[in-house]
Design a protein around this motif. Structure first.
Motif, PDB file in Angstrom:
ATOM      1  N   ARG A  68      38.888   9.629 -98.613  1.00 29.95           N
ATOM      2  CA  ARG A  68      37.423   9.640 -98.523  1.00 29.95           C
ATOM      3  C   ARG A  68      36.846  10.652 -99.522  1.00 29.95           C
ATOM      4  O   ARG A  68      35.835  10.386-100.174  1.00 29.95           O
ATOM      5  N   LEU A  83      34.271   9.992-102.739  1.00 29.65           N
ATOM      6  CA  LEU A  83      32.938  10.568-102.896  1.00 29.65           C
ATOM      7  C   LEU A  83      32.801  11.126-104.311  1.00 29.65           C
ATOM      8  O   LEU A  83      31.830  11.796-104.640  1.00 29.65           O
ATOM      9  N   LEU A 102      38.397  -0.334-106.640  1.00 29.63           N
ATOM     10  CA  LEU A 102      38.206   1.111-106.502  1.00 29.63           C
ATOM     11  C   LEU A 102      39.233   1.934-107.286  1.00 29.63           C
ATOM     12  O   LEU A 102      39.098   3.141-107.387  1.00 29.63           O
ATOM     13  N   ILE A 114      33.737   6.134-109.168  1.00 29.85           N
ATOM     14  CA  ILE A 114      32.647   6.544-108.281  1.00 29.85           C
ATOM     15  C   ILE A 114      31.509   7.123-109.131  1.00 29.85           C
ATOM     16  O   ILE A 114      30.334   6.836-108.899  1.00 29.85           O
ATOM     17  N   SER A 159      30.660   2.795-104.792  1.00 28.33           N
ATOM     18  CA  SER A 159      30.841   3.570-103.572  1.00 28.33           C
ATOM     19  C   SER A 159      31.401   2.649-102.511  1.00 28.33           C
ATOM     20  O   SER A 159      31.208   1.438-102.574  1.00 28.33           O
ATOM     21  N   VAL A 160      32.091   3.232-101.518  1.00 34.69           N
ATOM     22  CA  VAL A 160      32.780   2.380-100.543  1.00 34.69           C
ATOM     23  C   VAL A 160      32.692   2.933 -99.126  1.00 34.69           C
ATOM     24  O   VAL A 160      32.647   4.146 -98.919  1.00 34.69           O
ATOM     25  N   PHE A 183      35.151   2.421 -95.934  1.00 33.52           N
ATOM     26  CA  PHE A 183      36.469   1.842 -95.640  1.00 33.52           C
ATOM     27  C   PHE A 183      36.465   1.040 -94.350  1.00 33.52           C
ATOM     28  O   PHE A 183      35.546   1.141 -93.533  1.00 33.52           O
ATOM     29  N   MET A 197      27.466   8.306 -95.881  1.00 28.04           N
ATOM     30  CA  MET A 197      28.134   9.059 -96.937  1.00 28.04           C
ATOM     31  C   MET A 197      28.257   8.209 -98.201  1.00 28.04           C
ATOM     32  O   MET A 197      28.094   8.702 -99.313  1.00 28.04           O
ATOM     33  N   ALA A 198      28.551   6.929 -97.988  1.00 27.21           N
ATOM     34  CA  ALA A 198      28.721   6.036 -99.141  1.00 27.21           C
ATOM     35  C   ALA A 198      27.407   5.861 -99.897  1.00 27.21           C
ATOM     36  O   ALA A 198      27.380   5.891-101.124  1.00 27.21           O
ATOM     37  N   GLU A 229      29.749   6.859 -92.056  1.00 28.00           N
ATOM     38  CA  GLU A 229      30.457   6.623 -93.313  1.00 28.00           C
ATOM     39  C   GLU A 229      29.603   5.819 -94.285  1.00 28.00           C
ATOM     40  O   GLU A 229      29.635   6.062 -95.494  1.00 28.00           O
TER      41      GLU A 229
END
Lengths: 238, 354
Positions: free
Chosen positions: B228, B232, A50, A76, A81-82, A84, A148-149, A145
């Motif tokens: 985070r 994104l 990342l 990204i 994408s990640v 966590f 979102m990823a 999450e």
């Protein structure tokens, strides 16, 4: 066709070699699980991929492009994408706003609203959308999450212990979620301790031990490997 | 045109307390009252109110950077002072003819913003965060104070503007608007009042729009979880820098208006006490909300002034006590806490009625 290629990746903190000449190739379209005892260097490997850490030596290739020197946000943009290990949701704002923050760079106006609705439905969080994300259960935070990823429509999704703290049912649902994403063409690399989850989703498994690739193969091959059983029991040096 | 109108959609949203007809009716009412107020008051009291209003801009700047952005800037007073001195130097040298004071106002703010751009670049692109950001910004403002304090000698001048060390710079012209016949000179009473009130409304509404926009979403995301936000795909350093520069410009606006108001500026405007006070106003009001910050700042300022009559040391002690109490009782701020409580109460009431 390989999507991600790690070449002789080294990272050390002082004298401690956290990743030691790691070679790893991810095929486009596969679900690949990364397992190994605590301290094996799994999360560090993610941070290297990342761009949160930079390797001492070695290269990271993504879709044929050398991304070793790129900043995180630029990686990204390339399609990484990640999710966590500790759920990284925006705790102080609503579930809906979490998704809006993730989606707003690709969608606007009515389209944005529609995408948020679609994602809420996919995650099963429709009735929680107005809640403050910090008030969600642990499992729901994990899903949010993941939501979102995946909202970035990544080519490669990195999941760091996606089922940690989940009940067996929730773990299974997460597995199905991952499989659905994979069926839509997403390549997945997951760090996971839950063997039921690994068995459910993994096409291939890599075992990391003391910062090195220790074994690689199908889940059945890995389970049958006595050396792998030994390192989990702490007898590798015996 | 449609793009322009869509901006107004963002006047309310998740990032700002207060929405719906009830809120905006109250807002209009307060605005009308504020416009009518000088008609029922005397020049001195109006001038004093302008003084209160002047500080709201620096409070809002801190609300933006700290409350929304999560970066504690302890040195907003640095930009306040730079812009204040900037206005002084420019107008003392070039006078007030042809509306130059207005140009000087803009230029002084631009200088403060430029300084923030430089400082912010090294801080944010150097990944300085958390308490270290507070330390660096505080050090900068104290350093500027120390520097300006030792400029008493006649060798310290820029053009015809003497810096005057600890006594500060004075006798710069007030804001002067060119007007057919005779120019309008805005002394610290009714004339300046309407200009500052207008600016306050513009800035308040502008910031509401900004915070409820996509940009505001990212700022809040960085406060909640910078890692985070970056993962994104947001280059958080750029967002932090832009926020910091906007904040510096607002603090600069405060500085210029303060200088215009009293026609003087001193190094102590960048000192320790001056740097700490905005933090208290903003924390007591509610740092994560513009309206709470605005109300809180005016209330605390009024209380501070009322107490100062009995001795400014006591007033400062009271400020400290107020800050401690806020942190203990309502960490999100007293005004914001009350507004949230009223909101919940109203929601329960309407639920029961429905």
């Amino acid at each position: 066709m390989s999507l991600l290629e790690l070449r002789k990746l080294n990272k050390h903190f002082g004298g401690l070699h956290v990743t030691n000449s790691v070679d790893l190739t991810l095929r486009t379209g596969e679900i690949h699980c990364l397992i190994g005892p605590n301290g094996a260097g799994k999360s560090t490997l993610f941070r290297l991929i990342l761009g949160e850490h930079h390797p001492g030596s070695g290269d990271i290739l993504f879709a044929g492009e050398n991304i070793t020197a790129l900043k995180s946000f630029a990686r990204i943009h390339r399609g990484l994408s990640v999710k966590f290990q500790v759920p990284g949701v925006f705790k102080g704002v609503s579930v809906r706003q979490n998704l809006e923050i993730a989606l707003q760079s690709r969608h606007r106006g009515a389209e944005l609203e529609a995408e948020i609705g679609r994602l809420l439905a996919f995650l099963g969080l429709e009735s929680e959308q107005a809640q403050i994300a910090g008030n969600l259960s642990h499992g729901q935070k994990q899903w949010l999450e993941i939501g979102m990823a995946i909202s970035l429509k990544p080519r490669l999704l990195l999941l760091d212990e996606p089922t940690a703290g989940m009940s067996p049912e929730e773990t299974h649902m997460t597995g199905e979620m991952v499989q659905r994403l994979n069926a839509d063409g997403m390549t997945v690399l997951a760090i996971e301790h839950d063997m039921a989850f690994v068995r459910q989703v993994a096409h291939r498994v890599t075992v990391l031990h003391l910062g090195q690739v220790f074994a690689q193969g199908s889940i059945d091959e890995i389970v049958a490997d006595e050396r792998v059983a030994a390192i989990y029991l702490g007898q590798a040096h015996a | 045109m449609r793009g322009f109108l869509s901006l107004f959609r963002h006047l309310e949203g998740p990032q700002t307390a207060g929405r719906g007809p009830a809120f905006w009716s109250l807002f209009s009412l307060v605005l009308v009252a504020a416009c009518a107020y000088p008609l029922f008051s005397d020049g001195y009291t109006v001038g004093n109110t302008v003084y209160f209003f002047v500080w709201v801009f620096i409070a809002l700047s801190l609300c933006l950077i700290w409350g929304y952005g999560g970066s504690l800037s302890f040195g907003q007073t640095a930009f306040f002072g730079i812009a204040g001195y900037g206005y002084g130097v420019l107008t003392i040298n070039f006078g007030s003819a042809y509306g130059f004071t207005l140009v000087a106002l803009v230029l002084a703010i631009a200088i403060a913003a430029l300084f923030a751009l430089l400082l912010g670049y090294f801080m944010f692109f150097g990944r300085i965060a958390g308490v270290f950001l507070g330390i660096v910004t505080l050090a900068v403002t104290l350093m500027l104070e120390r520097f300006m304090a030792q400029t008493a000698g006649p060798e310290w001048h820029i053009g015809s503007a003497r810096l005057n060390g600890f006594n500060g710079m004075s006798a710069m012209p007030p804001l002067t608007i060119p007007w057919p016949g005779e120019p309008l000179v805005l002394f610290a009473d009714i004339g300046l009042y309407y200009v500052v009130l207008g600016l306050l409304v513009l800035v308040y509404l502008g910031l509401r729009i900004l915070m409820n926009s996509a940009f505001g979403n990212v700022i809040v995301a960085i406060r909640e979880n910078p890692e985070r936000a970056e993962m994104l795909g947001y280059d958080i350093r750029k967002y932090q820098l832009i926020t910091f520069v906007i904040g510096a410009a607002l603090a600069g606006l405060s500085g210029v208006l303060y200088t215009v108001w009293g026609q003087y500026i001193t190094p102590s405007s960048m000192g320790m006490t001056a740097a700490a006070l905005p933090l208290i106003w903003v924390a007591v009001g509610g740092r994560s909300d513009l309206t709470s910050t605005l109300i809180g700042t005016l209330a605390v300022l009024a209380a501070f002034q009322a107490l100062t009559i009995y001795g400014s040391q006591y007033a400062l002690v009271f400020m400290g006590v107020l800050l401690v109490l806020t942190v203990l009782i309502a960490p999100n701020g007293l005004v914001l806490g009350t507004m949230n409580w009223l909101g919940r109460f109203a929601a329960r009431f309407t639920q029961r009625a429905g």
